[in-house]
Design an enzyme around this catalytic site. Sequence first.
Site, PDB file in Angstrom:
ATOM      1  N   GLY A  14       0.837  -1.208   0.000  1.00 37.58           N
ATOM      2  CA  GLY A  14       0.000   0.000   0.000  1.00 37.58           C
ATOM      3  C   GLY A  14       0.862   1.243   0.000  1.00 37.58           C
ATOM      4  CB  ALA A  15       4.352   1.740  -0.728  1.00 38.00           C
ATOM      5  CB  VAL A  62      -2.396  -7.445   0.510  1.00 38.63           C
ATOM      6  CG1 VAL A  62      -1.223  -6.511   0.302  1.00 38.63           C
ATOM      7  CG2 VAL A  62      -3.676  -6.676   0.809  1.00 38.63           C
ATOM      8  CG  ASN A  88       0.576   1.161   4.967  1.00 41.47           C
ATOM      9  OD1 ASN A  88       0.268   1.852   5.929  1.00 41.47           O
ATOM     10  ND2 ASN A  88       0.255   1.498   3.722  1.00 41.47           N
ATOM     11  CB  SER A 140      -6.397   1.860  12.989  1.00 37.47           C
ATOM     12  OG  SER A 140      -7.183   3.037  13.130  1.00 37.47           O
ATOM     13  CE1 TYR A 154      -9.180   0.620   8.543  1.00 39.19           C
ATOM     14  CE2 TYR A 154      -9.853   1.753  10.537  1.00 39.19           C
ATOM     15  CZ  TYR A 154      -8.916   1.519   9.560  1.00 39.19           C
ATOM     16  OH  TYR A 154      -7.707   2.164   9.588  1.00 39.19           O
ATOM     17  CE  LYS A 158      -6.364  -1.516   9.579  1.00 40.76           C
ATOM     18  NZ  LYS A 158      -5.047  -1.365   8.961  1.00 40.76           N
ATOM     19  CB  ILE A 187      -2.626   9.841   9.002  1.00 43.42           C
ATOM     20  CG1 ILE A 187      -2.319   9.088  10.313  1.00 43.42           C
ATOM     21  CG2 ILE A 187      -1.353  10.329   8.326  1.00 43.42           C
ATOM     22  CD1 ILE A 187      -1.678   9.903  11.409  1.00 43.42           C
TER      23      ILE A 187
HETATM   24  P1  NAP Z   1      -4.919   5.199   1.121  1.00 45.88           P
HETATM   25  O1  NAP Z   1      -4.445   6.588   1.000  1.00 45.88           O
HETATM   26  O2  NAP Z   1      -6.265   4.845   0.580  1.00 45.88           O
HETATM   27  O3  NAP Z   1      -3.826   4.218   0.475  1.00 45.88           O
HETATM   28  C1  NAP Z   1      -4.047   2.835   0.503  1.00 45.88           C
HETATM   29  C2  NAP Z   1      -2.903   2.122  -0.199  1.00 45.88           C
HETATM   30  O4  NAP Z   1      -3.126   0.714  -0.103  1.00 45.88           O
HETATM   31  C3  NAP Z   1      -2.780   2.449  -1.670  1.00 45.88           C
HETATM   32  O5  NAP Z   1      -1.428   2.381  -2.046  1.00 45.88           O
HETATM   33  C4  NAP Z   1      -3.572   1.312  -2.325  1.00 45.88           C
HETATM   34  O6  NAP Z   1      -3.145   1.151  -3.684  1.00 45.88           O
HETATM   35  C5  NAP Z   1      -3.161   0.150  -1.420  1.00 45.88           C
HETATM   36  N1  NAP Z   1      -4.090  -0.977  -1.402  1.00 45.88           N
HETATM   37  C6  NAP Z   1      -5.420  -0.980  -1.088  1.00 45.88           C
HETATM   38  N2  NAP Z   1      -5.915  -2.211  -1.207  1.00 45.88           N
HETATM   39  C7  NAP Z   1      -4.887  -3.024  -1.600  1.00 45.88           C
HETATM   40  C8  NAP Z   1      -4.777  -4.403  -1.909  1.00 45.88           C
HETATM   41  N3  NAP Z   1      -5.835  -5.234  -1.853  1.00 45.88           N
HETATM   42  N4  NAP Z   1      -3.569  -4.897  -2.272  1.00 45.88           N
HETATM   43  C9  NAP Z   1      -2.493  -4.082  -2.349  1.00 45.88           C
HETATM   44  N5  NAP Z   1      -2.539  -2.766  -2.075  1.00 45.88           N
HETATM   45  C10 NAP Z   1      -3.730  -2.248  -1.711  1.00 45.88           C
HETATM   46  O7  NAP Z   1      -4.971   4.727   2.645  1.00 45.88           O
HETATM   47  P2  NAP Z   1      -4.167   5.282   3.928  1.00 45.88           P
HETATM   48  O8  NAP Z   1      -5.011   6.296   4.592  1.00 45.88           O
HETATM   49  O9  NAP Z   1      -2.787   5.629   3.559  1.00 45.88           O
HETATM   50  O10 NAP Z   1      -4.173   3.972   4.845  1.00 45.88           O
HETATM   51  C11 NAP Z   1      -3.078   3.071   4.828  1.00 45.88           C
HETATM   52  C12 NAP Z   1      -3.120   2.188   6.058  1.00 45.88           C
HETATM   53  O11 NAP Z   1      -3.151   3.001   7.221  1.00 45.88           O
HETATM   54  C13 NAP Z   1      -4.369   1.297   6.145  1.00 45.88           C
HETATM   55  O12 NAP Z   1      -4.015   0.045   6.671  1.00 45.88           O
HETATM   56  C14 NAP Z   1      -5.261   2.037   7.119  1.00 45.88           C
HETATM   57  O13 NAP Z   1      -6.110   1.172   7.812  1.00 45.88           O
HETATM   58  C15 NAP Z   1      -4.217   2.626   8.055  1.00 45.88           C
HETATM   59  N6  NAP Z   1      -4.701   3.789   8.799  1.00 45.88           N
HETATM   60  C16 NAP Z   1      -4.979   4.964   8.158  1.00 45.88           C
HETATM   61  C17 NAP Z   1      -5.393   6.065   8.901  1.00 45.88           C
HETATM   62  C18 NAP Z   1      -5.642   7.416   8.284  1.00 45.88           C
HETATM   63  O14 NAP Z   1      -6.055   8.329   9.011  1.00 45.88           O
HETATM   64  N7  NAP Z   1      -5.393   7.607   7.005  1.00 45.88           N
HETATM   65  C19 NAP Z   1      -5.563   5.946  10.289  1.00 45.88           C
HETATM   66  C20 NAP Z   1      -5.296   4.716  10.910  1.00 45.88           C
HETATM   67  C21 NAP Z   1      -4.854   3.649  10.136  1.00 45.88           C
HETATM   68  P3  NAP Z   1      -4.066   0.381  -4.784  1.00 45.88           P
HETATM   69  O15 NAP Z   1      -5.455   0.900  -4.627  1.00 45.88           O
HETATM   70  O16 NAP Z   1      -3.428   0.682  -6.089  1.00 45.88           O
HETATM   71  O17 NAP Z   1      -3.960  -1.071  -4.455  1.00 45.88           O
END
Ligand code: NAP
Length: 256
Positions: A14-15, A62, A88, A140, A154, A158, A187
């Site tokens: 998820g990078a 994933v 991630n 999270s 969700y 987590k 975030i």
């Molecule tokens: P984001 O901006 O939506 O990015 C998600 C990333 O994961 C993208 O690179 C996406 O790329 C990839 N992804 C999604 N489904 C996938 C799959 N099945 N296989 C491979 N890659 C996949 O999300 P984010 O906010 O950065 O969140 C990232 C992580 O942080 C998550 O685990 C989330 O639960 C955690 N988190 C986020 C927050 C927040 O406030 N943002 C808070 C707590 C925890 P593709 O769509 O191209 O696959």
Amino acid sequence: MLTSIKDRAVVVTGASKGIGKGIARVFAAQGARVMVVARNADQAAATAAELGNGAASFAADVTDFRSLQAMARATADAFGGIDIVCANAGIFPQVKIEDMDPDDWDQVLGTNLKGTFLSVKACLTYLKKSDQGRVVLTSSITGPITGFPGWAHYGASKSGQLGFMRTACIELSKYGITINAVMPGNIVTEGLDGLGEDYLKTMAASIPLKRLGRVEDIGNAALFLASKEAGYITGQTIVVDGGQTVPESLEALEQA
Ligand code: NAP
């Protein structure tokens, strides 16, 4: 400090954007070789190009073990092994229990929880060979500490990651591999775009440090957990939330 990251081979799932991209950026800045993993090949490649420092990309889902195995092989071929896995990738569609389709549940648990297990499992052969094997999960605060309407699946995923981590900690310790989790608060990422200005404003107001987190805030915590210096820490969590989960009530915040 933290010089042990230089030239290490790091997989970040998820990078291509958001927190994962922030983690990848922080590691690349320390001289690590980063494999950017996401489903969208073009976005993953664009992020790898931005990172520089020999970063590469691989399109993998994933939820698909075979594609993760291919990704792990490609990473080992490109970088000579895998030292660090940042599991991630995650999704957070918001739907209340009454409206939640059983398939919604499976999709979120399949990506966030089973995807964590599959990502670690696919890289394990290589992590075992490293003298600095590290797994860092992105969990999270939602689930393990807090709740939010629409995120029952969700939150379960987590919390589930932490359950996985505690047994993995024991099983992997014989290989010298540590596994820990970062628990982000809110975030600023592309993933939050759909939630609207009001959500972001109210959230910022409820945080003692009065701002949402930056992706680098999570990247820095992950970097520490992946370092040689953190080698005696395993099965643990770090909350990175600007103090959001600390106040007992709104009044406690307002009185400060
Ligand atoms: P984001 O901006 O939506 O990015 C998600 C990333 O994961 C993208 O690179 C996406 O790329 C990839 N992804 C999604 N489904 C996938 C799959 N099945 N296989 C491979 N890659 C996949 O999300 P984010 O906010 O950065 O969140 C990232 C992580 O942080 C998550 O685990 C989330 O639960 C955690 N988190 C986020 C927050 C927040 O406030 N943002 C808070 C707590 C925890 P593709 O769509 O191209 O696959």
